[in-house]
Design a protein around this motif. Structure first.
Motif, PDB file in Angstrom:
ATOM      1  N   LEU A  74       1.160  -0.970   0.046  1.00  0.00           N
ATOM      2  CA  LEU A  74      -0.386   0.079  -0.359  1.00  0.00           C
ATOM      3  C   LEU A  74       0.631   1.403  -0.463  1.00  0.00           C
ATOM      4  O   LEU A  74       0.722   1.821  -0.665  1.00  0.00           O
ATOM      5  CB  LEU A  74      -1.127   0.080   1.034  1.00  0.00           C
ATOM      6  CG  LEU A  74      -1.953   1.036   1.543  1.00  0.00           C
ATOM      7  CD1 LEU A  74      -3.082   1.430  -0.124  1.00  0.00           C
ATOM      8  CD2 LEU A  74      -2.506   0.853   2.345  1.00  0.00           C
ATOM      9  N   ASN A  75       1.401   1.292   0.943  1.00  0.00           N
ATOM     10  CA  ASN A  75       2.912   2.206   1.227  1.00  0.00           C
ATOM     11  C   ASN A  75       3.656   2.886  -0.562  1.00  0.00           C
ATOM     12  O   ASN A  75       4.213   4.123  -1.136  1.00  0.00           O
ATOM     13  CB  ASN A  75       3.680   2.467   2.021  1.00  0.00           C
ATOM     14  CG  ASN A  75       2.929   2.733   3.138  1.00  0.00           C
ATOM     15  OD1 ASN A  75       2.854   4.258   4.007  1.00  0.00           O
ATOM     16  ND2 ASN A  75       2.651   1.816   3.888  1.00  0.00           N
ATOM     17  N   ALA A  76       3.492   1.820  -0.889  1.00  0.00           N
ATOM     18  CA  ALA A  76       4.695   1.383  -2.409  1.00  0.00           C
ATOM     19  C   ALA A  76       4.301   1.980  -3.575  1.00  0.00           C
ATOM     20  O   ALA A  76       4.046   3.215  -4.526  1.00  0.00           O
ATOM     21  CB  ALA A  76       5.359   0.693  -2.192  1.00  0.00           C
ATOM     22  N   LEU A  77       2.846   1.363  -3.155  1.00  0.00           N
ATOM     23  CA  LEU A  77       1.963   1.395  -4.930  1.00  0.00           C
ATOM     24  C   LEU A  77       0.990   2.136  -4.754  1.00  0.00           C
ATOM     25  O   LEU A  77       0.608   2.893  -5.932  1.00  0.00           O
ATOM     26  CB  LEU A  77       1.606   0.057  -4.999  1.00  0.00           C
ATOM     27  CG  LEU A  77       2.252  -1.012  -4.996  1.00  0.00           C
ATOM     28  CD1 LEU A  77       1.772  -2.176  -5.385  1.00  0.00           C
ATOM     29  CD2 LEU A  77       3.041  -0.633  -6.555  1.00  0.00           C
ATOM     30  N   ALA A  78       0.114   2.818  -3.876  1.00  0.00           N
ATOM     31  CA  ALA A  78      -0.537   3.974  -3.561  1.00  0.00           C
ATOM     32  C   ALA A  78      -0.689   5.033  -3.191  1.00  0.00           C
ATOM     33  O   ALA A  78      -1.109   6.316  -3.717  1.00  0.00           O
ATOM     34  CB  ALA A  78      -1.777   2.917  -2.842  1.00  0.00           C
ATOM     35  N   ARG A  79       0.600   5.146  -1.999  1.00  0.00           N
ATOM     36  CA  ARG A  79      -0.005   6.214  -1.175  1.00  0.00           C
ATOM     37  C   ARG A  79       1.879   6.934  -1.621  1.00  0.00           C
ATOM     38  O   ARG A  79       2.380   7.685  -1.189  1.00  0.00           O
ATOM     39  CB  ARG A  79       0.637   6.146   0.179  1.00  0.00           C
ATOM     40  CG  ARG A  79      -0.481   5.309   0.785  1.00  0.00           C
ATOM     41  CD  ARG A  79      -0.452   5.276   2.476  1.00  0.00           C
ATOM     42  NE  ARG A  79      -1.800   5.048   2.636  1.00  0.00           N
ATOM     43  CZ  ARG A  79      -1.862   4.431   4.196  1.00  0.00           C
ATOM     44  NH1 ARG A  79      -0.538   4.374   4.993  1.00  0.00           N
ATOM     45  NH2 ARG A  79      -3.308   4.268   4.536  1.00  0.00           N
ATOM     46  N   LYS A  80       2.470   6.110  -2.294  1.00  0.00           N
ATOM     47  CA  LYS A  80       3.878   6.416  -3.268  1.00  0.00           C
ATOM     48  C   LYS A  80       5.232   6.928  -1.383  1.00  0.00           C
ATOM     49  O   LYS A  80       5.784   7.546  -1.958  1.00  0.00           O
ATOM     50  CB  LYS A  80       3.806   7.619  -4.159  1.00  0.00           C
ATOM     51  CG  LYS A  80       2.814   7.068  -4.749  1.00  0.00           C
ATOM     52  CD  LYS A  80       3.012   5.868  -6.421  1.00  0.00           C
ATOM     53  CE  LYS A  80       2.599   5.515  -7.250  1.00  0.00           C
ATOM     54  NZ  LYS A  80       2.951   4.952  -7.934  1.00  0.00           N
ATOM     55  N   THR A  81       4.840   6.087  -0.485  1.00  0.00           N
ATOM     56  CA  THR A  81       5.632   6.799   0.367  1.00  0.00           C
ATOM     57  C   THR A  81       7.439   6.228  -0.113  1.00  0.00           C
ATOM     58  O   THR A  81       7.758   5.392  -0.378  1.00  0.00           O
ATOM     59  CB  THR A  81       5.123   5.671   1.713  1.00  0.00           C
ATOM     60  OG1 THR A  81       4.193   6.151   1.736  1.00  0.00           O
ATOM     61  CG2 THR A  81       6.129   6.343   3.027  1.00  0.00           C
ATOM     62  N   PRO A  82       7.706   7.339   0.302  1.00  0.00           N
ATOM     63  CA  PRO A  82       9.633   7.223   0.048  1.00  0.00           C
ATOM     64  C   PRO A  82      10.125   6.332   1.097  1.00  0.00           C
ATOM     65  O   PRO A  82      10.022   6.109   2.255  1.00  0.00           O
ATOM     66  CB  PRO A  82      10.017   8.793   0.514  1.00  0.00           C
ATOM     67  CG  PRO A  82       9.282  10.039   0.627  1.00  0.00           C
ATOM     68  CD  PRO A  82       7.276   9.066   0.673  1.00  0.00           C
TER      69      PRO A  82
END
Length: 205
Positions: A110-118
Motif C-alpha cells: 500500500l505504501n509503495a503502490l498507492a501512497r508512494k511513500t519514500p
C-alpha cells in the motif's frame, strides 16, 4: 456525538459508516496527519496513543480504538451485531480477523503502490506483501457463503463494514488482482448501500 479523525483514514471510515447505518447524527472534526497533528496535548488528553478515531458522546464519554468504538455503538444502539449467539460469534470472528490477519500484509504494498511513500521501493518486499495479502484474500473467498448476503447471515453487521473497507483497499491499490468472484459480488452488494457507497468511493484507498 463528535468524531475526531480525518475521513481518509480507514479506521475513521469504519466508525462513520457504522454511524450512517445507524442514522446517528454526528459532527466530524479533522484530526490526523497530514491535516492536523494528533500528537498535541489537546488530543493526547483524549487518546494517549495520539491516533484517530476518537468519539465523544453527548454526555462527555470519550472512547478510542476503532473496533472498541464499533462494538460500543452496536451495544448502545442495539444494532449492527446479530442477536443469535452463533451469528454473533461469526461476526466477532471476522471483525477480529480483519484487524489481525487481513490488514497487516498490505502495509508495504500500500505504501509503495498507492501512497508512494519514500523508502517503500524494494521490488522484493512489494512482491512479498502482495503475495501475503493475496493469500488472505484467497481465504476470505473460500469462506464467503454463496447463500447469504453478509458474512454472518442475511443482515449487515460490523464485520461487513470492516471487511468491506479492506476489500475496497484491495481493489483500489494499483497492482495485479487475482479474480475473486464471491468477493467481487459481496463488495458490489456493500457498495450498493448508501453508506457503503459514501465511505468506499473510488478516490479513497
Amino acid at each position: 456525538m463528535r468524531v475526531l479523525g480525518r475521513a481518509s483514514s480507514i479506521n475513521v471510515r469504519k466508525v462513520l459508516w457504522a454511524l450512517d447505518e445507524l442514522e446517528e447524527s454526528y459532527d466530524r472534526e479533522d484530526w490526523g496527519l497530514p491535516i492536523r497533528d494528533p500528537k498535541v496535548p489537546e488530543f493526547l488528553a483524549l487518546n494517549p496513543n495520539g491516533q484517530v478515531p476518537v468519539i465523544i458522546e453527548h454526555d462527555g464519554f470519550t472512547l478510542w480504538e476503532s473496533n472498541a468504538i464499533l462494538l460500543y455503538l452496536a451495544r448502545t444502539r442495539s444494532s449492527l451485531m446479530p442477536t443469535d449467539d452463533h451469528a454473533y460469534g461469526q461476526a466477532l470472528q471476522w471483525l477480529i480477523w480483519q484487524a489481525t490477519e487481513l490488514n497487516p500484509p498490505w502495509g508495504y504494498a500500500l505504501n509503495a503502490l498507492a501512497r508512494k511513500t519514500p523508502g517503500y521501493d524494494d521490488p522484493a518486499k512489494i512482491g512479498e506483501s502482495i503475495e501475503r495479502w493475496t493469500r488472505k484474500m484467497e481465504m476470505l473467498e473460500e469462506q464467503l457463503s454463496p447463500t447469504t448476503a453478509f458474512v454472518a447471515g442475511d443482515s449487515l453487521s460490523l464485520a461487513d463494514i470492516v471487511l468491506g473497507l479492506s476489500i475496497h483497499r484491495w481493489f483500489r491499490t494499483p497492482m495485479p488482482h487475482k479474480a475473486f468472484p464471491k468477493i467481487e459480488a459481496y463488495y458490489t452488494r456493500l457498495r450498493q448501500r448508501p453508506a457503503g457507497a459514501r465511505w468506499m468511493p473510488d478516490k479513497i484507498v
